[in-house]
Write an enzyme that holds these catalytic residues in place. Structure first.
Site, PDB file in Angstrom:
ATOM      1  N   HIS A  16      -4.985  -8.403   3.014  1.00 36.86           N
ATOM      2  CA  HIS A  16      -6.374  -8.595   3.289  1.00 36.86           C
ATOM      3  C   HIS A  16      -6.925  -9.459   4.710  1.00 36.86           C
ATOM      4  O   HIS A  16      -6.653 -10.563   4.613  1.00 36.86           O
ATOM      5  CB  HIS A  16      -7.042  -8.857   2.025  1.00 36.86           C
ATOM      6  CG  HIS A  16      -6.896  -7.736   0.832  1.00 36.86           C
ATOM      7  ND1 HIS A  16      -6.963  -8.259  -0.539  1.00 36.86           N
ATOM      8  CD2 HIS A  16      -6.353  -6.642   0.926  1.00 36.86           C
ATOM      9  CE1 HIS A  16      -6.988  -7.028  -1.647  1.00 36.86           C
ATOM     10  NE2 HIS A  16      -6.675  -6.124  -0.715  1.00 36.86           N
TER      11      HIS A  16
ATOM     12  N   ARG B 134       0.902  -1.356   0.038  1.00 36.83           N
ATOM     13  CA  ARG B 134       0.093   0.128  -0.015  1.00 36.83           C
ATOM     14  C   ARG B 134       0.994   1.329  -0.057  1.00 36.83           C
ATOM     15  O   ARG B 134       1.988   1.116   0.477  1.00 36.83           O
ATOM     16  CB  ARG B 134      -0.776   0.110   1.182  1.00 36.83           C
ATOM     17  CG  ARG B 134      -1.846  -1.043   1.282  1.00 36.83           C
ATOM     18  CD  ARG B 134      -2.911  -1.022   2.511  1.00 36.83           C
ATOM     19  NE  ARG B 134      -3.554  -2.064   2.715  1.00 36.83           N
ATOM     20  CZ  ARG B 134      -3.647  -3.086   3.582  1.00 36.83           C
ATOM     21  NH1 ARG B 134      -2.505  -3.294   4.116  1.00 36.83           N
ATOM     22  NH2 ARG B 134      -4.433  -4.197   3.475  1.00 36.83           N
TER      23      ARG B 134
ATOM     24  N   TYR C 184      -9.955  -9.491  -7.775  1.00 42.43           N
ATOM     25  CA  TYR C 184      -9.023  -9.502  -8.854  1.00 42.43           C
ATOM     26  C   TYR C 184      -9.109 -10.928  -9.749  1.00 42.43           C
ATOM     27  O   TYR C 184      -8.608 -11.114 -10.692  1.00 42.43           O
ATOM     28  CB  TYR C 184      -7.467  -9.979  -8.081  1.00 42.43           C
ATOM     29  CG  TYR C 184      -7.069  -8.648  -7.379  1.00 42.43           C
ATOM     30  CD1 TYR C 184      -6.572  -7.449  -8.286  1.00 42.43           C
ATOM     31  CD2 TYR C 184      -7.114  -8.690  -5.961  1.00 42.43           C
ATOM     32  CE1 TYR C 184      -6.321  -6.232  -7.620  1.00 42.43           C
ATOM     33  CE2 TYR C 184      -6.673  -7.295  -5.316  1.00 42.43           C
ATOM     34  CZ  TYR C 184      -6.399  -6.234  -6.363  1.00 42.43           C
ATOM     35  OH  TYR C 184      -6.318  -4.919  -5.663  1.00 42.43           O
TER      36      TYR C 184
ATOM     37  N   ARG D 207      -0.032  -1.609  -7.307  1.00 43.36           N
ATOM     38  CA  ARG D 207      -0.695  -2.726  -6.127  1.00 43.36           C
ATOM     39  C   ARG D 207      -1.468  -3.710  -6.777  1.00 43.36           C
ATOM     40  O   ARG D 207      -1.521  -4.824  -6.731  1.00 43.36           O
ATOM     41  CB  ARG D 207      -0.964  -2.005  -4.912  1.00 43.36           C
ATOM     42  CG  ARG D 207      -1.758  -3.132  -4.180  1.00 43.36           C
ATOM     43  CD  ARG D 207      -2.208  -2.348  -2.556  1.00 43.36           C
ATOM     44  NE  ARG D 207      -2.994  -2.971  -1.754  1.00 43.36           N
ATOM     45  CZ  ARG D 207      -2.707  -3.718  -0.700  1.00 43.36           C
ATOM     46  NH1 ARG D 207      -1.378  -4.298  -0.807  1.00 43.36           N
ATOM     47  NH2 ARG D 207      -3.528  -4.439   0.274  1.00 43.36           N
TER      48      ARG D 207
ATOM     49  N   HIS E 194      -1.902   2.896  -6.303  1.00 42.99           N
ATOM     50  CA  HIS E 194      -2.490   1.953  -6.101  1.00 42.99           C
ATOM     51  C   HIS E 194      -2.620   0.978  -7.412  1.00 42.99           C
ATOM     52  O   HIS E 194      -2.841  -0.328  -7.135  1.00 42.99           O
ATOM     53  CB  HIS E 194      -3.806   2.234  -5.505  1.00 42.99           C
ATOM     54  CG  HIS E 194      -4.581   1.168  -4.583  1.00 42.99           C
ATOM     55  ND1 HIS E 194      -3.751   1.051  -3.245  1.00 42.99           N
ATOM     56  CD2 HIS E 194      -5.349   0.367  -4.605  1.00 42.99           C
ATOM     57  CE1 HIS E 194      -4.243   0.214  -2.386  1.00 42.99           C
ATOM     58  NE2 HIS E 194      -5.368  -0.075  -3.221  1.00 42.99           N
TER      59      HIS E 194
ATOM     60  N   LYS F 183      -2.727  -2.460   7.802  1.00 45.99           N
ATOM     61  CA  LYS F 183      -3.932  -1.809   8.575  1.00 45.99           C
ATOM     62  C   LYS F 183      -4.111  -2.476   9.691  1.00 45.99           C
ATOM     63  O   LYS F 183      -3.812  -3.990   9.796  1.00 45.99           O
ATOM     64  CB  LYS F 183      -5.159  -2.087   7.345  1.00 45.99           C
ATOM     65  CG  LYS F 183      -5.118  -1.136   6.495  1.00 45.99           C
ATOM     66  CD  LYS F 183      -6.112  -1.235   5.756  1.00 45.99           C
ATOM     67  CE  LYS F 183      -6.471  -0.250   4.443  1.00 45.99           C
ATOM     68  NZ  LYS F 183      -7.770  -0.323   3.694  1.00 45.99           N
TER      69      LYS F 183
END
Length: 322
Positions: A287, A171, A296, A264, A261, A195
């Site tokens: 994730h 990220r 994806y 990514r 992004h 995150k």
């Protein structure tokens, strides 16, 4: 009854249905205490506050047109009719979701303060908004972007930044925060704090390792310093990286809008296309929910569909004959 709220900026005129019906203006004051709660206790932004006010004004206007002057007394069937009416009026699924979210918050607040016994909005669901597929670079475009000249000013830094971005799928915030101590170039690994403070270990490709070594020699980076420092000495800003990548894409002759992004997304799409390992891609991206990664698979299917259309003898369209 809640105490009267302090004045909140009026946004009644911003919704087409906000003033529908004879009593809309009079009953709009019913939501002011809730808006004051959002503004003072939850300290939402002015933009968010305006959105709540518009959405609740739409509900009040619709209810008034139906002869219901007290929105606190609406039941779930009436709310469902409201959602249906807004959908027929042309409101997008995403806007409907936001509007229903505002209603849920309002009725939850009424429930908490003893104004209602149950929330009529708790079980309501808006139509699902179609997920927009992420834009990606194909493999050739990705290579063209990352192979920026290293003899230009900051060329070694730019090359290292782009190579690491595409190699490891970080990220933007993760890349900006990296320090040299987070990189094990001998093993080809980077430790990332993602995150929610979750740590993960991500491989770094050989091209990225070589570019990072060259940049470290040139910059004199030590374990405690940021890999990509800003002008003030701390970490480079996310905005600076966004601007730089856009500039580099133009210099490399790329005509699509390239943003951090996208690298990514490209990393994830290319790894999934080659391996088919969705769970592995989820772990690499950090994730928490595999549903986030599944977007994806749609990109991979798009690629396969193009291959099918181009190669399958029964898929090729016949040319129109005059």
């Amino acid at each position: 009854m809640p105490e009267a709220a302090p004045p909140v900026a009026d946004a009644r005129g911003s919704s087409p249905t906000a003033t529908t019906g004879p009593g809309a203006d009079a009953t709009l004051s019913a939501v002011e205490p809730f808006l004051a709660h959002l503004q003072i206790e939850r300290q939402v932004s002015a933009h968010t506050l305006d959105a709540y006010r518009r959405d609740l004004a739409a509900l009040i206007g619709w209810a008034s047109a139906q002869g219901s002057e007290d929105v606190a007394q609406l039941d779930s069937a009436q709310l469902r009719k409201f959602v249906t009416a807004e959908h027929r009026r042309g409101l997008s699924p995403k806007s409907l979701q936001r509007r229903l979210s505002a209603c849920r918050s309002y009725y939850a607040w009424l429930l908490k303060h003893g104004r209602i016994a149950t929330s009529p909005a708790a079980a309501l669901r808006a139509p699902k908004a179609p997920r927009k597929l992420p834009q990606v670079l194909d493999a050739d475009e990705a290579v063209r972007l990352v192979e920026v000249p290293t003899d230009a000013p900051l060329g070694l830094r730019d090359r290292a930044l782009l190579e690491l971005f595409y190699s490891s799928g970080l990220r933007l915030s993760e890349l900006c925060a990296l320090r040299w101590r987070d990189l094990d170039l001998d093993s080809g690994l980077v430790t990332v704090l993602g995150k929610g403070g979750k740590q993960r270990l991500v491989p770094v490709g050989s091209h990225a390792v070589a570019a990072l070594r060259a940049w470290q020699r040139d910059s004199g980076g030590s374990a405690q310093t940021h890999v990509f420092p800003g002008r003030a000495g701390g970490a480079i800003s996310q905005r600076a990286v966004q601007i730089r990548i856009k500039q580099l894409a133009v210099r490399q002759g790329m005509f699509k809008h390239v943003h951090p992004h996208m690298l990514r997304h490209s990393f994830a799409s290319h790894i999934l296309e080659s391996s088919g390992d969705l769970r592995g891609v989820q772990e690499l991206l950090g994730h928490s929910d595999i549903a986030t990664t599944q977007i994806y698979t749609h990109l991979d299917f798009q690629h396969l569909a193009k291959v099918y259309d181009a190669a399958h003898p029964r898929a090729k369209r016949k040319k129109a004959t005059e």
